[in-house]
Design a protein around this motif. Structure first.
Motif, PDB file in Angstrom:
ATOM      1  N   ARG A 104      10.674 -93.032  26.767  1.00 21.26           N
ATOM      2  CA  ARG A 104      10.111 -93.733  27.925  1.00 21.26           C
ATOM      3  C   ARG A 104       9.831 -92.752  29.062  1.00 21.26           C
ATOM      4  NH1 ARG A 104      10.887 -99.269  28.418  1.00 21.26           N
ATOM      5  NH2 ARG A 104      11.143 -99.159  30.680  1.00 21.26           N
ATOM      6  N   ILE A 105      10.788 -91.864  29.296  1.00 24.06           N
ATOM      7  CA  ILE A 105      10.622 -90.914  30.397  1.00 24.06           C
ATOM      8  C   ILE A 105       9.550 -89.891  30.051  1.00 24.06           C
ATOM      9  CG2 ILE A 105      11.799 -89.283  31.903  1.00 24.06           C
ATOM     10  CD1 ILE A 105      12.708 -92.254  32.089  1.00 24.06           C
ATOM     11  N   ARG A 106       9.535 -89.443  28.803  1.00 23.57           N
ATOM     12  CA  ARG A 106       8.506 -88.480  28.390  1.00 23.57           C
ATOM     13  C   ARG A 106       7.107 -89.070  28.533  1.00 23.57           C
ATOM     14  NH1 ARG A 106      11.451 -87.109  23.986  1.00 23.57           N
ATOM     15  NH2 ARG A 106      12.688 -85.305  24.537  1.00 23.57           N
ATOM     16  N   ALA A 107       6.969 -90.322  28.137  1.00 24.63           N
ATOM     17  CA  ALA A 107       5.671 -90.997  28.228  1.00 24.63           C
ATOM     18  C   ALA A 107       5.364 -91.433  29.661  1.00 24.63           C
ATOM     19  CB  ALA A 107       5.652 -92.216  27.307  1.00 24.63           C
ATOM     20  N   ALA A 118      26.079 -95.878  33.225  1.00 30.22           N
ATOM     21  CA  ALA A 118      24.849 -95.525  32.512  1.00 30.22           C
ATOM     22  C   ALA A 118      24.157 -94.340  33.168  1.00 30.22           C
ATOM     23  CB  ALA A 118      23.914 -96.728  32.455  1.00 30.22           C
ATOM     24  N   ALA A 119      24.181 -94.273  34.507  1.00 32.89           N
ATOM     25  CA  ALA A 119      23.574 -93.142  35.211  1.00 32.89           C
ATOM     26  C   ALA A 119      24.282 -91.845  34.863  1.00 32.89           C
ATOM     27  CB  ALA A 119      23.613 -93.380  36.711  1.00 32.89           C
ATOM     28  N   CYS A 120      25.582 -91.944  34.576  1.00 33.83           N
ATOM     29  CA  CYS A 120      26.371 -90.768  34.200  1.00 33.83           C
ATOM     30  C   CYS A 120      25.793 -90.076  32.960  1.00 33.83           C
ATOM     31  CB  CYS A 120      27.800 -91.218  33.900  1.00 33.83           C
ATOM     32  SG  CYS A 120      29.056 -90.227  34.706  1.00 33.83           S
ATOM     33  N   THR A 121      25.127 -90.824  32.100  1.00 35.24           N
ATOM     34  CA  THR A 121      24.625 -90.273  30.839  1.00 35.24           C
ATOM     35  C   THR A 121      23.263 -89.613  30.986  1.00 35.24           C
ATOM     36  OG1 THR A 121      23.405 -92.271  30.138  1.00 35.24           O
ATOM     37  CG2 THR A 121      25.771 -92.202  29.662  1.00 35.24           C
ATOM     38  N   ALA A 122      22.650 -89.673  32.178  1.00 33.56           N
ATOM     39  CA  ALA A 122      21.248 -89.298  32.327  1.00 33.56           C
ATOM     40  C   ALA A 122      20.997 -87.794  32.275  1.00 33.56           C
ATOM     41  CB  ALA A 122      20.687 -89.854  33.632  1.00 33.56           C
ATOM     42  N   GLY A 123      22.031 -86.979  32.491  1.00 34.62           N
ATOM     43  CA  GLY A 123      21.845 -85.533  32.508  1.00 34.62           C
ATOM     44  C   GLY A 123      22.110 -84.894  31.165  1.00 34.62           C
ATOM     45  N   GLU A 149      15.612 -83.849  31.467  1.00 38.24           N
ATOM     46  CA  GLU A 149      14.944 -82.691  30.856  1.00 38.24           C
ATOM     47  C   GLU A 149      13.424 -82.852  30.817  1.00 38.24           C
ATOM     48  OE1 GLU A 149      12.878 -80.514  27.889  1.00 38.24           O
ATOM     49  OE2 GLU A 149      13.464 -82.637  27.591  1.00 38.24           O
ATOM     50  N   PRO A 150      12.870 -84.026  30.440  1.00 41.72           N
ATOM     51  CA  PRO A 150      11.410 -84.167  30.464  1.00 41.72           C
ATOM     52  C   PRO A 150      10.801 -84.018  31.862  1.00 41.72           C
ATOM     53  CG  PRO A 150      12.420 -85.915  29.164  1.00 41.72           C
ATOM     54  CD  PRO A 150      13.519 -85.221  29.880  1.00 41.72           C
ATOM     55  N   LEU A 151      11.646 -84.095  32.892  1.00 41.91           N
ATOM     56  CA  LEU A 151      11.171 -83.947  34.266  1.00 41.91           C
ATOM     57  C   LEU A 151      11.360 -82.516  34.766  1.00 41.91           C
ATOM     58  CD1 LEU A 151      12.660 -87.239  35.763  1.00 41.91           C
ATOM     59  CD2 LEU A 151      10.450 -86.884  34.655  1.00 41.91           C
TER      60      LEU A 151
END
Length: 393
Positions: A104-107, A118-123, A149-151
């Motif tokens: 989703r983030i890549r696209a 859940a935010a804890c898992t974002a890195g 990472e995609p950002l």
């Protein structure tokens, strides 16, 4: 539909974050599918209750009809929040949800909202907060799903960054404290930054325009060995600038003033509890029974507002409930005292009224008027009639 990534430090289903949710929801098309991932708290016995409260919050406060689902395929809006970061990681890795979130983030499509656990898992790495803080495991990292990472961000994200629940011990940095976080930072891959997200605060990234803003009550701390930059609420910058800060670049942005609020900024439940208690005490000291009762009603209204909050560790609603019971008992004591005073008043007031009548009969109107003024200041209203003087409280 433009993509938006929202990361929240806490308060994801509280009144403090409503406007942030609404702003993200406004980017959705009509009939968009909204999905709540219950994975982070799926091991809890009250799983169904947490989901029901969250769905009511999004429906009533945000205007989103949300379904609870184990997968996010075809979802326009995705939300995941409180619970255990590591429990979520294990299940998402096995079910493919982790890969779907990264896609989703890549696209750069859809709205993705991750908060608290859940935010804890974002890195690229995740704080196993339950294992360290509650079980006593040695400080360590778990691999994250790395939506950053995609950002172009090599970073870990730590919610609850300014937590102060510990009182006598350091619970900042998602309950790690400075000692443990400093130790863990040395174990991160070279060049990795820590993004510390305060409670009741959001990092909002427009994935299409690459604009970034900090919203809510706190700020975002970009932390690297030996240095840190704090971006307060209201700061706007672009993703390239955030990357430079995360890479250790200098010359950070000048924070922009917060956007004008159409409504007063929401306070936390803890602040509301304190305010209602202070208002009650002030009313009781006067004493003002009406104002004291209103303070209790205000406290009850705050409990209703915060009933959807899915943060399990704060205990705020239970604290408010305990205070309300205490204030109601105190209200009863005040009422009993007032009743006793009202029963004693006739024996005090009526002799004074007789004295006033005698003074008036003697022509000592100035002294009689002074007596009437004193009674009025004491809360006794006097009405002179052809049949004599009457008094009321």
């Amino acid at each position: 539909m433009p993509g938006v990534l929202v990361l929240m430090g806490s308060g994801e289903t509280s009144p403090t974050m409503v406007e942030i949710h609404r702003a993200a929801a406004r980017t959705l098309r009509a009939g968009a599918r909204a999905v709540l991932l219950d994975t982070p708290y799926a091991f809890q016995e009250n799983r169904a209750d947490i989901s029901a409260r969250a769905c009511r919050y999004f429906s009533h406060s945000v205007g989103l009809d949300v379904e609870v689902a184990p997968a996010i395929t075809g979802a326009d809006w995705v939300f995941a929040g409180p619970g255990s970061p590591t429990y979520a990681l294990d299940r998402w890795a096995g079910s493919g949800v982790a890969g779907d979130l990264r896609a989703r983030i890549r696209a750069r499509e859809g709205v993705t909202v991750l908060a608290s656990a859940a935010a804890c898992t974002a890195g690229l790495a995740t704080v196993p907060v339950y294992e360290i803080y509650k079980v006593g495991a040695e400080p360590h990292w778990r691999e994250g799903i790395d939506l950053l990472e995609p950002l172009g961000l090599q970073a870990v994200l730590i919610p609850h960054y300014d937590n102060a629940e510990g009182g006598t011990h350091d619970t900042r940095y998602c309950y790690l404290g400075e000692r443990r976080l400093s130790r863990m930072e040395r174990e991160l891959p070279p060049g990795t930054a820590v993004l510390g997200l305060d409670e009741h605060t959001a990092l909002v990234i427009d994935l299409e325009s690459e604009s970034v803003r900090i919203a809510g009550r706190g700020g975002l701390t970009v932390r690297r060995p030996g240095t840190q930059t704090v971006l307060p609420s209201g700061t706007r910058l672009d993703l390239a600038e955030l990357r430079r800060l995360a890479e250790g670049g200098s010359g950070g942005p000048v924070p922009a003033p917060p956007e004008p609020e159409t409504q007063p900024a929401e306070v936390t439940l803890e602040e509301s509890i304190q305010s209602c208690e202070e208002l009650f005490k002030a009313a009781a000291d006067r004493p003002d029974m009406v104002a004291a009762a209103q303070a209790v009603l205000d406290l009850e209204a705050e409990m209703v507002k915060w009933a959807a909050d899915t943060e399990e560790d704060s205990g705020g609603v239970e604290q408010a409930r305990e205070l309300m019971r205490l204030l109601i008992a105190r209200l009863g004591e005040l009422a009993a005292t007032a009743a006793q005073r009202s029963q004693a008043l006739p024996s005090l007031v009526e002799p004074l009224l007789a004295l006033r009548a005698e003074l008036r009969g003697q022509g000592s109107y100035d002294v009689a008027d002074a007596l009437r003024t004193a009674l009025t200041r004491g809360g006794v209203t006097i009405e002179d009639t052809p049949d004599g003087s009457r008094w009321t409280i």
